[in-house]
Design a protein around this motif. Structure first.
Motif, short mmCIF file in Angstrom:
data_model
loop_
_atom_site.label_atom_id
_atom_site.label_comp_id
_atom_site.label_asym_id
_atom_site.label_seq_id
_atom_site.Cartn_x
_atom_site.Cartn_y
_atom_site.Cartn_z
N PRO A 1 5.17 3.17 8.27
CA PRO A 1 3.58 3.59 8.01
C PRO A 1 3.94 5.07 7.87
O PRO A 1 4.21 5.57 8.74
N ILE A 2 3.06 5.59 6.71
CA ILE A 2 3.25 7.07 6.82
C ILE A 2 1.58 7.53 6.76
O ILE A 2 1.35 8.75 6.89
N GLY A 3 0.76 6.66 6.66
CA GLY A 3 -0.77 7.01 6.77
C GLY A 3 -1.18 6.99 8.02
O GLY A 3 -0.54 6.95 8.98
N GLY A 4 -2.54 7.57 8.24
CA GLY A 4 -3.08 7.62 9.48
C GLY A 4 -3.70 6.56 10.33
O GLY A 4 -4.58 6.66 11.05
N LYS B 1 0.73 -1.31 -0.06
CA LYS B 1 -0.12 -0.02 -0.07
C LYS B 1 0.93 1.26 0.13
O LYS B 1 2.02 1.21 0.38
N ASP B 2 0.47 2.22 -0.41
CA ASP B 2 0.91 3.57 -0.52
C ASP B 2 1.21 4.21 0.92
O ASP B 2 1.89 5.27 0.85
N ASP B 3 0.61 3.72 1.79
CA ASP B 3 0.57 4.28 3.25
C ASP B 3 1.86 3.64 3.66
O ASP B 3 2.20 4.02 5.15
N PHE B 4 2.69 3.03 3.08
CA PHE B 4 4.09 2.26 3.58
C PHE B 4 5.02 2.68 2.64
O PHE B 4 4.99 2.61 1.53
N ILE B 5 6.23 3.21 3.40
CA ILE B 5 7.50 3.34 2.36
C ILE B 5 8.54 2.49 3.32
O ILE B 5 8.40 2.05 4.30
N THR B 6 9.64 2.21 2.53
CA THR B 6 10.80 1.43 3.08
C THR B 6 11.87 2.69 3.14
O THR B 6 11.94 3.44 2.26
N GLN B 7 12.60 2.38 4.09
CA GLN B 7 14.08 3.01 4.33
C GLN B 7 15.06 2.29 4.61
O GLN B 7 15.11 1.25 5.51
#
Length: 86
Positions: free
Chosen positions: A20-23, A4-10
């Motif tokens: 997670p970057i969503g609410g 999902k777009d609500d998650f990014i990797t670093q």
């Protein structure tokens, strides 16, 4: 399926973190081992479980049934935190 777009990797040094970057209700950062990181990277684009297993089979010299089990385990974790669009 896809991450999902609500998650990014670093990635920091050789460790990948799923953030997670969503609410949503999930607000913990996950640290991935190399296997999980490979699977998550595959999920950055639309894919299937079989395609992930095929890609891992090409990269690693491991029995296919072991790879299938590992992929299913990681997918289940991602499902639990609602990180997959399926």
């Amino acid at each position: 399926m896809k991450l999902k777009d609500d998650f990014i990797t670093q990635s920091i040094e050789e460790t990948q973190f799923l953030v997670p970057i969503g609410g949503g209700a999930f607000n913990v950062i996950l640290r991935s081992n190399k296997t999980a990181a490979f699977i998550v990277d595959c999920l950055k684009e639309e894919t299937t479980k079989d395609a992930i297993v095929d890609a891992m089979s090409e990269k690693y010299d491991v029995a296919r049934d072991v790879i299938e089990s590992d992929v299913e385990e990681i997918l289940n974790i991602l499902r639990k935190i609602n990180a997959l669009d399926e």
